[in-house]
Enzyme design. Structure first.
Site, mmCIF file in Angstrom:
data_model
loop_
_atom_site.group_PDB
_atom_site.id
_atom_site.type_symbol
_atom_site.label_atom_id
_atom_site.label_comp_id
_atom_site.label_asym_id
_atom_site.label_seq_id
_atom_site.Cartn_x
_atom_site.Cartn_y
_atom_site.Cartn_z
ATOM 1 N N SER A 110 0.875 -1.167 0.000
ATOM 2 C CA SER A 110 0.000 0.000 0.000
ATOM 3 C C SER A 110 0.909 1.212 0.000
ATOM 4 C CB SER A 110 -0.841 -0.005 1.285
ATOM 5 O OG SER A 110 -1.427 1.255 1.503
ATOM 6 N N TYR A 147 -1.897 -0.795 10.405
ATOM 7 C CA TYR A 147 -1.802 -1.147 8.976
ATOM 8 C C TYR A 147 -0.420 -0.789 8.406
ATOM 9 C CZ TYR A 147 -3.653 -1.230 4.095
ATOM 10 O OH TYR A 147 -3.899 -1.466 2.765
HETATM 11 N N1 LIG Z 1 -8.600 -1.138 -2.105
HETATM 12 C C1 LIG Z 1 -7.627 -0.257 -2.019
HETATM 13 O O1 LIG Z 1 -7.769 0.934 -2.334
HETATM 14 C C2 LIG Z 1 -6.272 -0.668 -1.500
HETATM 15 C C3 LIG Z 1 -5.304 0.318 -1.302
HETATM 16 C C4 LIG Z 1 -4.047 -0.056 -0.836
HETATM 17 C C5 LIG Z 1 -3.765 -1.389 -0.599
HETATM 18 N N2 LIG Z 1 -4.727 -2.316 -0.783
HETATM 19 C C6 LIG Z 1 -4.385 -3.717 -0.498
HETATM 20 O O2 LIG Z 1 -4.811 -4.535 -1.569
HETATM 21 C C7 LIG Z 1 -5.265 -5.791 -1.064
HETATM 22 C C8 LIG Z 1 -6.686 -6.067 -1.532
HETATM 23 O O3 LIG Z 1 -7.527 -5.028 -1.052
HETATM 24 P P1 LIG Z 1 -9.092 -4.997 -1.395
HETATM 25 O O4 LIG Z 1 -9.591 -3.695 -0.906
HETATM 26 O O5 LIG Z 1 -9.306 -5.386 -2.812
HETATM 27 O O6 LIG Z 1 -9.614 -6.186 -0.428
HETATM 28 P P2 LIG Z 1 -11.098 -6.659 -0.091
HETATM 29 O O7 LIG Z 1 -12.082 -5.979 -0.983
HETATM 30 O O8 LIG Z 1 -11.263 -6.524 1.383
HETATM 31 O O9 LIG Z 1 -11.088 -8.205 -0.499
HETATM 32 C C9 LIG Z 1 -10.548 -9.151 0.330
HETATM 33 C C10 LIG Z 1 -10.602 -10.523 -0.328
HETATM 34 O O10 LIG Z 1 -9.855 -11.400 0.491
HETATM 35 C C11 LIG Z 1 -10.680 -12.470 0.972
HETATM 36 N N3 LIG Z 1 -10.177 -12.736 2.319
HETATM 37 C C12 LIG Z 1 -10.208 -11.918 3.391
HETATM 38 N N4 LIG Z 1 -9.593 -12.498 4.437
HETATM 39 C C13 LIG Z 1 -9.134 -13.701 4.001
HETATM 40 C C14 LIG Z 1 -8.402 -14.746 4.604
HETATM 41 N N5 LIG Z 1 -8.014 -14.689 5.888
HETATM 42 N N6 LIG Z 1 -8.088 -15.838 3.863
HETATM 43 C C15 LIG Z 1 -8.477 -15.926 2.564
HETATM 44 N N7 LIG Z 1 -9.171 -14.949 1.937
HETATM 45 C C16 LIG Z 1 -9.500 -13.855 2.649
HETATM 46 C C17 LIG Z 1 -12.102 -11.944 0.858
HETATM 47 O O11 LIG Z 1 -13.041 -12.974 0.677
HETATM 48 P P3 LIG Z 1 -13.787 -13.694 1.942
HETATM 49 O O12 LIG Z 1 -14.161 -12.575 2.891
HETATM 50 O O13 LIG Z 1 -14.977 -14.359 1.326
HETATM 51 O O14 LIG Z 1 -12.792 -14.646 2.526
HETATM 52 C C18 LIG Z 1 -11.988 -11.109 -0.431
HETATM 53 O O15 LIG Z 1 -12.029 -11.944 -1.568
HETATM 54 C C19 LIG Z 1 -5.098 -5.716 0.455
HETATM 55 O O16 LIG Z 1 -3.861 -6.261 0.823
HETATM 56 C C20 LIG Z 1 -5.110 -4.225 0.738
HETATM 57 O O17 LIG Z 1 -4.415 -3.884 1.923
HETATM 58 C C21 LIG Z 1 -5.978 -1.993 -1.215
#
Ligand SMILES: NC(=O)c1ccc[n+]([C@@H]2O[C@H](COP(=O)([O-])OP(=O)(O)OC[C@H]3O[C@@H](n4cnc5c(N)ncnc54)[C@H](OP(=O)(O)O)[C@@H]3O)[C@@H](O)[C@H]2O)c1
Length: 259
Positions: A150, A163
């Site tokens: 991130s 975080y």
């Molecule tokens: N979105 C952003 O703007 C952003 C910005 C900076 C960094 N990031 C990073 O990018 C990554 C993805 O972010 P996102 O926002 O796309 O995530 P998200 O929408 O929260 O999606 C999380 C995914 O992971 C699964 N999951 C959660 N906990 C799990 C576990 N313990 N084991 C297996 N699967 C699990 C969830 O499905 P289930 O709940 O069904 O298991 C879901 O498919 C993260 O590392 C986040 O820190 C995101």
């Protein structure tokens, strides 16, 4: 020797495990990999959600496989990963995508908050990466380890302390893996997303005060569309990035270079 100057972005013949790929950036990365020719392993904790995505990808003509597993359950991880490798072979590409966020200052956070976030965001990825890198090396694969950090992997923000601690730890892991597994032909790189309009950011984006602040601080003047993570993820997995190792590619519209 013939040299082609056309960069090779194909993932044909590769198998990619993307953790947390039933929604958000993980699902976009899985779709981008499938569209680039890879067999994709869809992971999440909910069997039905995983199965729905796998069926949809197969119906679209892609090769997809389910991996229902809570990757933060460290005691189960080794067995689950070795069973996966036995069923479909060792993945060529691992994307450490799962990440949770508990927006609290250190003074407000409980010890349980700290342990939970660091376990899910950092330790689970370290454990899975070393299992995957070891299996890739044992099988002579030119593997790729790709980890979602991130902009909080370099920066910190008041009221959101745990975080960045975990994400900055992941940056260390990315570099340590690059050094340790580079000699085996396995690269390790990171992607540092900025603010993407994914499900996990829906509340923030809709907030009448905080939403416009995010947009106003970004040189591109908007949130990233989730599909804008695909190019970086394919690049770091494909033959065209074969000499990129230990790098963290920032995809934030220029957010982190302003002050
Ligand atoms: N979105 C952003 O703007 C952003 C910005 C900076 C960094 N990031 C990073 O990018 C990554 C993805 O972010 P996102 O926002 O796309 O995530 P998200 O929408 O929260 O999606 C999380 C995914 O992971 C699964 N999951 C959660 N906990 C799990 C576990 N313990 N084991 C297996 N699967 C699990 C969830 O499905 P289930 O709940 O069904 O298991 C879901 O498919 C993260 O590392 C986040 O820190 C995101």
């Amino acid at each position: 020797m013939s040299t082609s100057f056309r960069p090779d972005f194909s993932l044909q013949g590769k198998t990619a495990l993307i953790t947390g790929s039933t929604q958000g950036l993980g699902l976009v990365i899985a779709r981008a990999y499938a569209a680039s020719g890879a067999r994709v392993i869809i992971n999440g904790r909910d069997a039905e959600r995983v199965s729905t995505i796998v069926k949809a990808l197969i119906a679209e003509g892609h090769d997809a496989y389910p991996f229902v597993q809570d990757i933060s359950r460290l005691a189960d991880q080794e067995l689950a990963f070795s069973q996966l490798c036995r069923s479909i072979g060792t993945p060529d590409i691992l994307v450490n995508n799962v990440g949770i966020r508990i927006r609290k200052a250190l003074g407000e956070a409980t010890l349980q908050d700290i342990i939970e976030l660091i376990n899910v965001d950092l330790i689970a990825a370290v454990q899975l990466s070393r299992l995957a890198a070891g299996a890739m090396a044992d099988n002579g694969l030119q593997g790729r380890l790709i980890t979602l950090t991130s902009i909080a992997g370099e920066l910190a923000r008041l009221g959101d302390a745990i975080y960045p601690i975990a994400k900055q730890g992941l940056c260390g892991m990315i570099r340590a893996l690059a050094v340790e597994y580079g000699p085996s032909g396995i690269t390790s790189n990171g992607i540092a997303p900025g603010t993407f309009a994914t499900e996990s950011n829906a509340e923030l984006a809709a907030d009448p005060v905080k939403g416009p602040v995010v947009v106003g601080r970004n040189p591109l003047g908007r949130w990233a569309r989730p599909d804008e993570i695909g190019g970086a993820a394919v690049f770091l997995a494909a033959p065209c990035s074969s000499y990129v190792n230990g790098h963290i590619l920032v995809v934030d519209g220029g957010f982190s270079v302003t002050f």
